[in-house]
Design a protein around this motif. Structure first.
Motif, PDB file in Angstrom:
ATOM      1  N   GLU A 158     -10.410  32.677 -29.609  1.00 32.03           N
ATOM      2  CA  GLU A 158     -11.138  33.469 -30.608  1.00 32.03           C
ATOM      3  C   GLU A 158     -12.637  33.188 -30.512  1.00 32.03           C
ATOM      4  OE1 GLU A 158     -11.352  34.282 -35.461  1.00 32.03           O
ATOM      5  OE2 GLU A 158     -10.109  32.635 -34.677  1.00 32.03           O
ATOM      6  N   ALA A 159     -12.998  31.930 -30.247  1.00 30.58           N
ATOM      7  CA  ALA A 159     -14.414  31.580 -30.107  1.00 30.58           C
ATOM      8  C   ALA A 159     -15.054  32.334 -28.955  1.00 30.58           C
ATOM      9  CB  ALA A 159     -14.558  30.071 -29.894  1.00 30.58           C
ATOM     10  N   LEU A 160     -14.366  32.396 -27.806  1.00 29.96           N
ATOM     11  CA  LEU A 160     -14.905  33.095 -26.643  1.00 29.96           C
ATOM     12  C   LEU A 160     -15.040  34.592 -26.921  1.00 29.96           C
ATOM     13  CD1 LEU A 160     -12.890  31.203 -23.892  1.00 29.96           C
ATOM     14  CD2 LEU A 160     -15.364  31.073 -24.280  1.00 29.96           C
ATOM     15  N   GLU A 161     -14.061  35.158 -27.632  1.00 28.58           N
ATOM     16  CA  GLU A 161     -14.122  36.578 -27.978  1.00 28.58           C
ATOM     17  C   GLU A 161     -15.299  36.867 -28.909  1.00 28.58           C
ATOM     18  OE1 GLU A 161     -10.394  37.591 -29.677  1.00 28.58           O
ATOM     19  OE2 GLU A 161      -9.245  37.232 -27.831  1.00 28.58           O
ATOM     20  N   ARG A 162     -15.481  36.015 -29.916  1.00 36.13           N
ATOM     21  CA  ARG A 162     -16.574  36.228 -30.866  1.00 36.13           C
ATOM     22  C   ARG A 162     -17.935  36.035 -30.191  1.00 36.13           C
ATOM     23  NH1 ARG A 162     -15.627  36.758 -36.218  1.00 36.13           N
ATOM     24  NH2 ARG A 162     -13.475  36.490 -36.944  1.00 36.13           N
ATOM     25  N   ALA A 163     -18.028  35.035 -29.335  1.00 35.80           N
ATOM     26  CA  ALA A 163     -19.289  34.790 -28.633  1.00 35.80           C
ATOM     27  C   ALA A 163     -19.647  35.945 -27.713  1.00 35.80           C
ATOM     28  CB  ALA A 163     -19.202  33.490 -27.849  1.00 35.80           C
ATOM     29  N   ALA A 164     -18.636  36.562 -27.097  1.00 36.46           N
ATOM     30  CA  ALA A 164     -18.893  37.700 -26.214  1.00 36.46           C
ATOM     31  C   ALA A 164     -19.282  38.937 -27.009  1.00 36.46           C
ATOM     32  CB  ALA A 164     -17.654  37.983 -25.367  1.00 36.46           C
ATOM     33  N   ASP A 181      -8.926  23.388 -25.250  1.00 37.62           N
ATOM     34  CA  ASP A 181      -9.784  22.456 -25.968  1.00 37.62           C
ATOM     35  C   ASP A 181     -11.258  22.844 -25.830  1.00 37.62           C
ATOM     36  OD1 ASP A 181     -10.752  21.503 -23.509  1.00 37.62           O
ATOM     37  OD2 ASP A 181      -9.475  19.727 -23.520  1.00 37.62           O
ATOM     38  N   GLY A 182     -12.085  22.154 -26.597  1.00 42.64           N
ATOM     39  CA  GLY A 182     -13.499  22.485 -26.609  1.00 42.64           C
ATOM     40  C   GLY A 182     -14.172  22.315 -25.265  1.00 42.64           C
ATOM     41  N   PHE A 183     -13.688  21.366 -24.458  1.00 43.78           N
ATOM     42  CA  PHE A 183     -14.271  21.178 -23.132  1.00 43.78           C
ATOM     43  C   PHE A 183     -14.033  22.407 -22.248  1.00 43.78           C
ATOM     44  CE2 PHE A 183     -13.481  16.402 -23.863  1.00 43.78           C
ATOM     45  CZ  PHE A 183     -14.698  16.270 -24.516  1.00 43.78           C
ATOM     46  N   GLU A 184     -12.853  23.001 -22.375  1.00 45.70           N
ATOM     47  CA  GLU A 184     -12.572  24.218 -21.600  1.00 45.70           C
ATOM     48  C   GLU A 184     -13.391  25.395 -22.143  1.00 45.70           C
ATOM     49  OE1 GLU A 184     -11.110  26.843 -18.793  1.00 45.70           O
ATOM     50  OE2 GLU A 184     -11.115  24.638 -18.855  1.00 45.70           O
ATOM     51  N   VAL A 185     -13.592  25.418 -23.462  1.00 42.06           N
ATOM     52  CA  VAL A 185     -14.409  26.486 -24.042  1.00 42.06           C
ATOM     53  C   VAL A 185     -15.821  26.449 -23.467  1.00 42.06           C
ATOM     54  CG1 VAL A 185     -15.487  27.348 -26.169  1.00 42.06           C
ATOM     55  CG2 VAL A 185     -13.083  26.654 -26.187  1.00 42.06           C
ATOM     56  N   ILE A 186     -16.417  25.262 -23.415  1.00 43.68           N
ATOM     57  CA  ILE A 186     -17.786  25.205 -22.905  1.00 43.68           C
ATOM     58  C   ILE A 186     -17.827  25.494 -21.409  1.00 43.68           C
ATOM     59  CG2 ILE A 186     -17.865  22.704 -22.448  1.00 43.68           C
ATOM     60  CD1 ILE A 186     -20.751  22.750 -23.490  1.00 43.68           C
ATOM     61  N   LEU A 202     -27.552  35.057 -24.948  1.00 45.01           N
ATOM     62  CA  LEU A 202     -27.846  33.965 -24.041  1.00 45.01           C
ATOM     63  C   LEU A 202     -26.844  33.796 -22.908  1.00 45.01           C
ATOM     64  CD1 LEU A 202     -28.897  31.328 -26.712  1.00 45.01           C
ATOM     65  CD2 LEU A 202     -30.392  32.467 -25.094  1.00 45.01           C
ATOM     66  N   GLY A 203     -25.675  34.427 -23.013  1.00 45.74           N
ATOM     67  CA  GLY A 203     -24.671  34.259 -21.971  1.00 45.74           C
ATOM     68  C   GLY A 203     -24.313  32.805 -21.794  1.00 45.74           C
ATOM     69  N   GLY A 204     -24.293  32.325 -20.531  1.00 45.91           N
ATOM     70  CA  GLY A 204     -23.923  30.947 -20.255  1.00 45.91           C
ATOM     71  C   GLY A 204     -24.924  29.924 -20.742  1.00 45.91           C
ATOM     72  N   ALA A 211     -19.819  29.489 -17.625  1.00 40.23           N
ATOM     73  CA  ALA A 211     -19.535  30.325 -16.453  1.00 40.23           C
ATOM     74  C   ALA A 211     -19.906  31.784 -16.669  1.00 40.23           C
ATOM     75  CB  ALA A 211     -18.054  30.227 -16.090  1.00 40.23           C
ATOM     76  N   GLN A 212     -20.214  32.151 -17.937  1.00 41.54           N
ATOM     77  CA  GLN A 212     -20.538  33.547 -18.219  1.00 41.54           C
ATOM     78  C   GLN A 212     -21.944  33.880 -17.744  1.00 41.54           C
ATOM     79  OE1 GLN A 212     -20.039  34.128 -22.415  1.00 41.54           O
ATOM     80  NE2 GLN A 212     -17.817  33.934 -22.356  1.00 41.54           N
ATOM     81  N   PRO A 213     -22.100  34.990 -17.008  1.00 40.87           N
ATOM     82  CA  PRO A 213     -23.455  35.388 -16.598  1.00 40.87           C
ATOM     83  C   PRO A 213     -24.234  35.921 -17.775  1.00 40.87           C
ATOM     84  CG  PRO A 213     -21.887  37.083 -15.981  1.00 40.87           C
ATOM     85  CD  PRO A 213     -21.074  35.936 -16.540  1.00 40.87           C
ATOM     86  N   ARG A 214     -25.531  35.765 -17.719  1.00 38.14           N
ATOM     87  CA  ARG A 214     -26.398  36.338 -18.746  1.00 38.14           C
ATOM     88  C   ARG A 214     -26.573  37.819 -18.466  1.00 38.14           C
ATOM     89  NH1 ARG A 214     -32.110  34.072 -21.118  1.00 38.14           N
ATOM     90  NH2 ARG A 214     -32.622  35.867 -22.397  1.00 38.14           N
TER      91      ARG A 214
END
Length: 246
Positions: A49-55, A72-77, A91-93, A82-85
């Motif tokens: 959900e965090a990745l979806e909201r951030a995108a 876990d949070g380490f995988e989230v970061i 801010l993307g990655g 890894a996300q391109p700007r």
């Protein structure tokens, strides 16, 4: 951490935060406190959900727990980094990440910071310290060369303990300096006397609350002398520091 009221309407946001935590109490109380401190806050209960909201709506900063029910949070970061700007999409990655977690071992801290975390604070935490760290990360990631606070032609350097107005030094007592720092750090937001006492005089103050009025008067004589008025009274509420309105 204690509960707080939502931010007052009509005040400028200090930034858009995304709080990622699977604990319902944290997801309720922490965003409420951050909104009261002037931030715009979204909430996510797990990593996906965090990745979806951030995108969907890129935040200015992510407050990220490590222990989440899915990834876990380490995988989230890792995935955030890894996300391109993309043009016009935040801010993307490069989005700043502040870990807020019960994982307190030295190796956890090293892992979080090595993966690109901007700061790491463990639970239970002091809310005032957390907000200070949020401000520090936001200032660094916005490309400012120092932690100086600037409103109009008034500048405060917390590290050098220096204050200038229109380039001229302003000599303040330690209490006056703390009061000015608090008002400048919350520029544009009306601070009640209770908030000022709690943050400037701390919890060991048992005297007359009118001391706030006294020190505001001291500050005005030193800061507002010879320039546009920056410290304003909001009758029945408290005080606000802001630049002159057009």
């Amino acid at each position: 951490m204690t509960s707080a009221r939502p931010a007052r309407r009509g005040t400028p946001s200090k930034g858009h935060l995304l709080v990622v935590d699977d604990e319902p109490t944290v997801r309720e109380l922490l965003p409420a406190a951050l909104r009261y401190a002037g931030f715009d806050v979204d909430v996510a209960a797990d990593g996906e959900e965090a990745l979806e909201r951030a995108a969907r709506r890129p935040p200015d900063l992510v407050l990220l727990d490590v222990m989440l029910p899915d990834i876990d949070g380490f995988e989230v970061i890792r995935r955030l980094r890894a996300q391109p700007r993309k043009a016009g999409q935040g801010l993307g990655g490069n989005v700043p990440v502040l870990f807020v977690t019960a994982r307190e071992t030295r190796q956890d801290r090293i892992t979080g910071l090595t993966l690109g975390g901007d700061d790491y604070i463990t639970k239970p935490f002091d809310l005032e310290e957390l907000i200070a760290r949020i401000h520090a990360v936001l200032r660094r990631t916005k490309g400012e060369s120092s932690d100086a606070l600037i409103v109009c032609d008034l500048e405060l350097d917390p590290e050098g303990h220096l204050v200038t107005r229109a380039g001229q030094p302003v000599r303040l007592s330690p209490t006056e300096f703390r009061l000015l720092y608090f008002l400048m750090d919350n520029a544009g937001l009306t601070m009640s006397k209770a908030q000022i006492l709690e943050n400037v005089w701390r919890y060991d103050f048992d005297g007359d609350p009118s001391i706030v009025d006294t020190y505001i008067s001291y500050l005005r004589r030193k800061v507002d002398q010879g320039g546009p008025k920056l410290i304003h009274t909001v009758h029945g509420i408290g005080y606000v520091l802001r630049g002159p309105r057009a």
